[in-house]
Design an enzyme around this catalytic site. Structure first.
Site, PDB file in Angstrom:
ATOM      1  N   MET A   1      62.204  25.302  33.651  1.00 15.17           N
ATOM      2  CA  MET A   1      63.121  26.396  33.949  1.00 15.17           C
ATOM      3  C   MET A   1      63.518  26.383  35.428  1.00 15.17           C
ATOM      4  O   MET A   1      64.664  26.661  35.776  1.00 15.17           O
ATOM      5  CB  MET A   1      62.485  27.736  33.569  1.00 15.17           C
ATOM      6  CG  MET A   1      63.461  28.900  33.546  1.00 15.17           C
ATOM      7  SD  MET A   1      64.818  28.658  32.374  1.00 15.17           S
ATOM      8  CE  MET A   1      64.201  29.496  30.914  1.00 15.17           C
TER       9      MET A   1
ATOM     10  N   PHE B   1      28.562  41.482  50.717  1.00 16.03           N
ATOM     11  CA  PHE B   1      28.834  40.262  49.960  1.00 16.03           C
ATOM     12  C   PHE B   1      29.526  40.605  48.642  1.00 16.03           C
ATOM     13  O   PHE B   1      29.103  41.499  47.927  1.00 16.03           O
ATOM     14  CB  PHE B   1      27.514  39.531  49.687  1.00 16.03           C
ATOM     15  CG  PHE B   1      27.712  38.285  48.856  1.00 16.03           C
ATOM     16  CD1 PHE B   1      28.462  37.222  49.348  1.00 16.03           C
ATOM     17  CD2 PHE B   1      27.186  38.196  47.585  1.00 16.03           C
ATOM     18  CE1 PHE B   1      28.660  36.080  48.582  1.00 16.03           C
ATOM     19  CE2 PHE B   1      27.383  37.061  46.806  1.00 16.03           C
ATOM     20  CZ  PHE B   1      28.126  35.997  47.308  1.00 16.03           C
ATOM     21  N   GLN B   2      30.594  39.917  48.371  1.00 10.38           N
ATOM     22  CA  GLN B   2      31.419  40.134  47.176  1.00 10.38           C
ATOM     23  C   GLN B   2      31.911  41.581  47.065  1.00 10.38           C
ATOM     24  O   GLN B   2      32.023  42.126  45.974  1.00 10.38           O
ATOM     25  CB  GLN B   2      30.684  39.693  45.899  1.00 10.38           C
ATOM     26  CG  GLN B   2      30.472  38.178  45.876  1.00 10.38           C
ATOM     27  CD  GLN B   2      30.101  37.627  44.509  1.00 10.38           C
ATOM     28  OE1 GLN B   2      29.475  38.296  43.709  1.00 10.38           O
ATOM     29  NE2 GLN B   2      30.513  36.395  44.245  1.00 10.38           N
TER      30      GLN B   2
END
Lengths: 187, 585
Positions: free
Chosen positions: B483, B114-115
């Site tokens: 731009m 996890f993570q």
């Protein structure tokens, strides 16, 4: 106006250098980098080449000093003289790179590669294969009734030449180590 | 015997020993041990951002405005990946930041935990260097080395990935002066022969120009002082890149303005026609050179840079000098003086006369309006009403407003101008302004923004409110990606493909929602009062300045054109970019 119709090699009206890099003189250089032997160091060097679009013709890497945590990476690369300069500068500024040597530029160097060839065949082809192997000073390191494995050390050109000869004689597989190189003489 | 402590304690101790007073961060599971240590000390202030990208840009703003490295602390996985834009931005603009990312415990690395993300793999090409620390024993040493690498040579971002078990484990602390930093020591002194060659060229040059860049500012205050001395002693004109603004004062007589794609006419013409170009800490970026084979064809070029890979990368130079700007300029001045302080006075006089003719074009003139606020006018008024403030710091987002800010605002000192030059990161300005304000609590910090860029990291207004950072968000709102729209004008037959937003928020309500003050202005005659109201308010302000929607930014070197073929206004825009220029950015 079709923006994408750019001829290869036109740089006259361009803010970037759109010149075909192969239009100029292409040189082949062997570089030796002494690096800290740490996790990811090879990925850094390879990432530099792929990220900036440089060529790798051959690459070898192994630890050369266990106590000092040093590895030697030998890269054979091609490019214009400007690109070769850039490659050396980019390698040189990487933190784990201690030294970059251009063996091609620094003087004569010995370059060797080791290769293994598996050649399968019977009868005359088999005899011819072993005869040529002798001429090339290749060793037989494995043999069955229908195949050999030859081991050979030499320049890349010599290995190319041997592979060319073996192809019609039943070359099945080749394994090459890539170039290892040292400058000649004392230093 | 070395002090024993946990990895988390080491991180905090090493930061303190490195003189860190502020870090920008966001906690998460894997970073909790370090956050727990932060909770139990009061030497380091932690600024809680709202998104990790904001932390990285805030650290950049902090670093650029102080000259000290900025520090970021985030968790593993998404925390780390969210910093990637900020790391790349810092890499391209050579900003020293140290980013500490937490990682899943070593025994879980490679299990798709996890993570979990391969943080060092992902960030290898966008950092100057990065580390994955698997052993608490070396952690302190790595942190010290990271600061050394980030700030030495050409500065840049360095990342340290620390697994959670390494944060918990105990080890011996390596003191700052014992850490291994020796093998990375970029050369500071330039080659004396090359410096002498440059001094000799200065003596014979009739049309010289000094082209200075961000490297002067990175080199420190003495480099700025030496650049000014060099200009004063030689009477050479000075232009600068976007990153170098402020090193030479905008009020100085020899100031030519910024050069490059949206640089001043006189600066670009002088670059094109010069016979000696002295590049000091700039890198011949493609925004500067325009068409390479037509770049300053008649000049001899000298290049001072601390990074050997910058030399001859894009433009071949005659005199390469690898070294730190301050060290090289010191030697250059000493050698040039000892040789008799010679310059070609007569040639220079003619050169200045030519420059005056170019200046007389008045390339920044624009057609003002009484009905609608022109963005140039808004910036001119901002400049007029704030230029006397010595403590004024400007950050920007990216786009037309950024170029106008560079053209119409004047910088008298270095480290006062924070902008995303190399990467062109929309969403940089707001978090950067927070980093600047944290470092300079009493200063006037203004983020000149476009509404589209600003929305990209507007969540950081929450950070501004939480820490009472009185940043002024000066938004030039044209309801367009200005731009992009301009390039569609020039290149794609005015087909404005997705370059505007049909559902912009109400910026007044947005300001209110974040607990900031909102000011809106649309009438040019109200401009000054509105700016004064913004300046007087002690707290964060969202300043919504409704400007002309279709203004284009000039002067402009169209892509694929050389310096002496600038567009000065809307006339001549048709077919300004040829086929080969069209593929360029």
């Amino acid at each position: 106006m079709s923006p994408l119709k750019i001829k290869k090699g036109t740089s006259r009206k361009s803010a970037y250098d759109l010149k075909d890099p192969h239009a100029d003189v292409i040189e082949r250089h062997t570089l030796a980098c002494i690096v800290t032997n740490e996790a990811g160091v090879l990925a850094r060097v390879i990432g530099l080449f792929s990220g900036r679009g440089y060529n790798i013709e051959s690459l070898t890497v192994a630890e050369i000093d266990h106590e000092g945590h040093r590895s030697r990476i030998t890269v054979v690369t091609t490019g214009t003289p400007e690109v070769i300069q850039q490659i050396k500068a980019q390698l040189g500024r990487m933190i784990p790179v201690h030294d970059v040597h251009d063996l091609t530029e620094e003087g004569p160097a010995v370059e060797r590669e080791l290769a293994l060839f598996k050649v399968a065949g019977k009868g005359d082809k088999r005899i011819e294969a072993i005869r040529l192997a002798e001429i090339f000073r290749a060793n037989v390191v494995d043999s069955t009734l229908e195949s050999f494995i030859f081991e050979m050390t030499g320049t890349s050109e010599k290995i190319d030449a041997f592979a060319d000869l073996m192809r019609p004689l039943g070359l099945v597989e080749v394994a090459r180590t890539g170039v290892a190189a040292l400058s000649r003489g004392e230093v | 015997m070395a002090r024993q402590m946990t990895g988390a304690e080491m991180v905090v101790q090493a930061l303190i020993d490195q003189g860190v007073d502020t870090i920008f961060g966001y906690p998460g599971g894997a970073a909790l041990p370090i956050y727990d240590e932060l909770f139990q000390q009061d030497k380091i202030q932690h600024i809680l951002v709202r998104h990790e990208q904001g932390a990285a840009h805030a650290a950049e703003g902090y670093a650029r405005s102080t000259g000290k490295p900025g520090v970021v602390l985030v968790t593993s996985g998404p925390g780390a990946t969210n910093t990637v834009t900020g790391l790349t931005d810092a890499l391209l603009d050579s900003i020293p930041i140290v980013v500490i990312t937490a990682q899943v415990p070593t025994f879980m690395i490679g299990t798709d935990a996890f993570q979990e993300a391969d943080t060092v793999g992902i960030t290898r090409p966008c950092t100057k260097h990065n580390y994955l620390v698997k052993d608490t024993e070396v952690l302190a040493s790595v942190v010290h080395e990271a600061f050394h690498v980030a700030t030495s040579g050409r500065p840049g971002p360095v990342l340290i990935d620390i697994p959670k078990d390494v944060q918990f484990a105990k080890g011996s602390y390596t003191e700052k002066n014992k850490a291994s930093t020796g093998h990375y020591a970029p050369k500071l002194k330039g080659d004396i022969d090359q410096i002498t060659a440059l001094a000799a060229m200065m003596e014979t040059a009739k049309k010289p120009i000094i082209y200075s860049g961000g490297g002067v500012i990175n080199s420190g205050d003495s480099a700025t002082a030496l650049l000014r001395e060099l200009a004063k002693e030689t009477n050479f004109p000075v232009t600068s890149t976007l990153m170098g603004l402020g090193a030479y004062p905008a009020s100085g007589d020899q100031w030519m303005g910024m050069l490059g794609m949206h640089g001043l006419y006189e600066a670009n013409m002088a670059m094109h026609d010069c016979d000696l170009m002295i590049n000091i800490g700039a890198r011949f970026d493609d925004r500067i050179t325009g068409r390479i084979d037509a770049f300053s064809p008649k000049s001899k070029k000298a290049h001072i840079d601390i990074d050997p890979s910058s030399i001859n990368k894009v433009i071949h130079v005659d005199v390469p000098i690898i070294g730190d700007v301050a060290h090289v300029l010191e030697d250059l001045l000493r050698i040039w003086k000892s040789r008799g302080r010679k310059t070609q006075a007569e040639g220079l006089e003619k050169w200045w006369k030519q420059i005056e003719e170019w200046r007389a074009i008045r390339c920044l003139d624009y057609k003002n309006s009484e009905k609608v606020i022109k963005p140039q006018y808004a910036l001119q008024r901002l400049e007029a009403l704030t230029k006397d403030r010595k403590d004024r710091f400007i950050t920007t987002e990216v786009g037309q407003h950024q170029m106008w800010a560079a053209q119409y605002l004047g910088f008298e000192a270095p480290n006062r101008w924070m902008t995303s030059g190399g990467l062109g990161t929309m969403g940089y300005g707001l978090p950067a302004s927070l980093g600047v304000q944290v470092a300079h609590p009493d200063a006037l910090v203004i983020n000149v923004a476009g509404e589209a860029s600003w929305l990209m990291n507007m969540q950081e207004m929450g950070t501004a409110r939480q820490y009472n950072l009185p940043v002024k968000q000066f938004i030039l709102n044209n309801e367009r990606l200005g731009m992009v729209r301009q390039w569609q004008d020039l290149l794609h037959g005015n087909r404005y493909s997705h370059s505007w937003s049909e559902a912009l928020p109400d910026f007044m309500l947005l300001a209110k929602a974040f607990g900031a003050k909102g000011i809106t202005v649309s009438d040019p005659s109200d401009m000054d009062d509105a700016i004064m109201e913004m300046l007087k308010f002690d707290g964060p302000v969202v300043f919504d300045c409704l400007v002309e929607k279709h203004e284009n930014c000039f002067p402009m070197i169209p892509s694929g054109a050389p310096h002496n073929e600038m567009l000065l206004g809307d006339a001549g825009v048709e077919d300004a970019i040829g086929d080969t220029g069209a593929v360029l950015v």
